[in-house]
Write a protein that holds these residues in place. Structure first.
Motif, PDB file in Angstrom:
ATOM      1  N   HIS A 217       0.806  -1.225   0.000  1.00  0.00           N
ATOM      2  CA  HIS A 217       0.000   0.000   0.000  1.00  0.00           C
ATOM      3  C   HIS A 217       0.835   1.269   0.000  1.00  0.00           C
ATOM      4  N   VAL A 218       2.092   1.184  -0.425  1.00  0.00           N
ATOM      5  CA  VAL A 218       2.931   2.362  -0.625  1.00  0.00           C
ATOM      6  C   VAL A 218       3.709   2.194  -1.924  1.00  0.00           C
ATOM      7  N   VAL A 285      -1.000  -0.893   6.734  1.00  0.00           N
ATOM      8  CA  VAL A 285       0.196  -0.061   6.869  1.00  0.00           C
ATOM      9  C   VAL A 285       0.575   0.094   8.336  1.00  0.00           C
ATOM     10  N   HIS A 286      -0.411   0.303   9.203  1.00  0.00           N
ATOM     11  CA  HIS A 286      -0.112   0.402  10.637  1.00  0.00           C
ATOM     12  C   HIS A 286       0.527  -0.881  11.148  1.00  0.00           C
ATOM     13  N   ARG A 287       0.008  -2.014  10.723  1.00  0.00           N
ATOM     14  CA  ARG A 287       0.564  -3.288  11.183  1.00  0.00           C
ATOM     15  C   ARG A 287       2.006  -3.451  10.714  1.00  0.00           C
ATOM     16  N   ASP A 288       2.285  -3.081   9.461  1.00  0.00           N
ATOM     17  CA  ASP A 288       3.641  -3.209   8.941  1.00  0.00           C
ATOM     18  C   ASP A 288       4.609  -2.283   9.669  1.00  0.00           C
ATOM     19  N   LEU A 289       4.191  -1.051   9.950  1.00  0.00           N
ATOM     20  CA  LEU A 289       5.056  -0.122  10.679  1.00  0.00           C
ATOM     21  C   LEU A 289       5.352  -0.637  12.081  1.00  0.00           C
ATOM     22  N   ILE A 345       3.307   6.295  12.926  1.00  0.00           N
ATOM     23  CA  ILE A 345       2.089   6.375  12.134  1.00  0.00           C
ATOM     24  C   ILE A 345       2.308   7.334  10.964  1.00  0.00           C
ATOM     25  N   HIS A 346       1.301   7.494  10.135  1.00  0.00           N
ATOM     26  CA  HIS A 346       1.382   8.435   9.029  1.00  0.00           C
ATOM     27  C   HIS A 346       1.505   9.850   9.568  1.00  0.00           C
ATOM     28  N   VAL A 362      -3.317   3.264  -2.097  1.00  0.00           N
ATOM     29  CA  VAL A 362      -1.912   3.533  -1.804  1.00  0.00           C
ATOM     30  C   VAL A 362      -1.842   4.786  -0.933  1.00  0.00           C
ATOM     31  N   LEU A 363      -1.094   4.702   0.176  1.00  0.00           N
ATOM     32  CA  LEU A 363      -0.894   5.854   1.057  1.00  0.00           C
ATOM     33  C   LEU A 363       0.358   6.608   0.627  1.00  0.00           C
TER      34      LEU A 363
END
Length: 484
Positions: A217-218, A285-289, A345-346, A362-363
């Motif tokens: 997602h990036v 994305v949060h989980r991956d970070l 986080i973002h 995609v973020l």
């Protein structure tokens, strides 16, 4: 260097530099005095200039480096410190092109013309200085430097294995906020941070982490530009894959709202499927970070104290906020009763920071809020801040379509329909997030509402200062949140 700071790889070994050798016919460069005089009036007119409302009292050149020279073009990289009346000075990045003359396409980008007088050792040729990021040739030179590696104080670093080609041309994207983004060869996106915050930019740092996590997602990071600013390693720009054929989340949401209002039917612009998949993307994305950069626990009181401080500072700016203050304080206090799970986080998530491709969301733009310091933006926070930012953005998308309607029965009906669209869309987003994360954000509803309030107060300050006609959008949100 801490584990969360990106380690700079060795620059890719250039097979043969694609930067042409200097030739005698290249135009002469302007003096620092000429540049600073011109920049003092040119900078405040740029959309990305972040100190609007403060008079420029002086400009100093902090660093100046010639990055490349061809037969008719010199590329000069500038870092300038802008002194402001009533505010702290700010540092800006201005890559400029220098030519003997420019065609009409570059005329709007011109910031200085010299007549050739005053050169060192006597007369010199005149030149035209302009914003280099408006010139496809300059963009191509910057891209080539990332592909081959630079040799000066401005460092061009490619991600190992990036295999960037040379000889690509570029074009600037129309929308500018605090940065300028250019598309290179319709394959890559090169983003230059116009206002330079000393330190490692979270956008590069988090893209590196998400690359290690192989996040879907990036966009893939290909390289970045850095230099030492005031003795600290500082990010100046980055290159990543260009997400071709994508639509911005904000535009997609507005189109859905318009369809609903035009038809008077929620089904005409149903966005719940998109919202559910967007919620899943954000959770992923949060989980991956969290997996790559770790998690921590912080007292909720620290978060709520910061929110309270921002509310109090908004009181002199936002008329009517004081009327809701007792209820607002109670809302914030209710959120401060337990510990908060925190992570990277973002930090500035909204519909304008997500792109919809035919396959997935995609973020983009992981810088965090530009008004905050780099240290603040790199501090772990609750993922609920990102969730709240998206919730507020969905509300803004719908209410922006009714706020300017005449105050009559038609507007009342439109508002009611828009509110129903928001409720359905937000519910779908939260459901999608919960399904992917394995934890429902609504389980900590008090903290989620406090983050929503924080964002709404931020919006109210902005609207009070810049667009008073839209102040009712965040103020209505504050009232709804305060009333539970």
């Amino acid at each position: 260097m801490s584990s969360s700071t990106p380690s700079a790889p060795e620059p890719s070994t250039p097979a043969e530099s694609a930067i042409p050798e200097p030739e005698a016919t290249a135009p002469a460069s302007p003096t620092d005095a000429e540049l600073t005089a011109a920049l003092g009036s040119w900078l405040p007119e740029q959309r990305w200039f972040s100190a609007k409302g403060h008079a420029v009292t002086g400009v100093d050149v902090l660093t100046r480096e010639t990055l490349a020279t061809t037969a008719d073009l010199t590329l000069v990289h500038l870092l300038v410190e802008v002194h402001l009346e009533g505010a702290d000075s700010q540092v800006f990045q201005v890559p400029v092109g220098v030519r003997a003359e420019v065609d009409e396409d570059l005329e709007p980008a011109v910031l200085l013309r010299t007549d050739g007088a005053g050169g060192q050792g006597g007369a010199r040729s005149g030149c035209v200085v302009y914003d280099g990021l408006r010139d496809p040739s300059v963009i191509g030179l910057l891209s080539d430097l990332l592909a081959t590696g630079g040799t000066g104080d401005v460092r061009f670093l490619a991600v190992p294995g990036a295999d960037l080609p040379t000889g690509l041309s570029g074009r600037v994207l129309g929308a500018e906020q605090s940065n300028t983004s250019v598309v290179v060869g319709d394959r890559f996106l090169l983003k230059l941070f116009r206002r330079v915050a000393v330190g490692v930019n979270p956008d590069v740092e988090l893209h590196q982490a998400l690359g290690r996590a192989e996040s879907a997602h990036v966009a893939t990071l290909r390289g970045w530009i850095e230099a030492d600013v005031r003795h600290d390693e500082t990010t100046l720009g980055m290159m990543q894959d260009f997400v071709a054929g994508a639509s911005e989340g904000w535009t997609a949401a507005l189109e859905a709202v318009d369809a609903v209002l035009a038809a008077g039917d929620l089904g005409a612009g149903d966005f719940t499927g998109e919202a559910r998949s967007l919620g899943g993307a954000v959770a992923s994305v949060h989980r991956d970070l969290a997996r790559v950069l770790g998690t921590s626990i912080a007292p909720a009181a620290e978060t709520t104290a910061a929110i309270s401080g921002r509310v109090e500072s908004a009181l002199p700016v936002v008329e009517g906020l004081d009327a809701a203050l007792p209820r607002v304080r109670a809302l914030i206090e209710a959120a401060g009763e337990s510990a908060v799970d925190t992570q990277r986080i973002h930090g500035d998530l909204h519909l304008g920071q997500v792109l919809r491709t035919p396959d997935l969301w995609v973020l983009i733009d992981f810088e965090g809020e530009p008004s905050r310091s780099v240290d603040e933006r790199r501090t772990p926070d609750s993922p609920l801040r990102d969730v709240a930012g998206m919730v507020r953005s969905v509300d803004y998308a719908a209410m922006s379509r009714v706020v300017d309607l005449p105050d009559d029965a038609e507007r009342v009906a439109a508002e009611r329909l828009a509110r129903e669209w928001v409720d359905r869309t937000v519910t779908a987003f939260l459901d999608g997030y919960a399904e992917e994360a394995g934890r429902d954000p609504r389980e900590n509803l008090a903290l989620l509402r406090a983050y929503e309030l924080d964002k709404a107060v931020y919006e109210a300050v902005y609207e009070a200062r810049n667009r008073p006609g839209w102040l009712s959008i965040p103020m209505h949100a504050i009232e709804r949140l305060a009333d539970g």
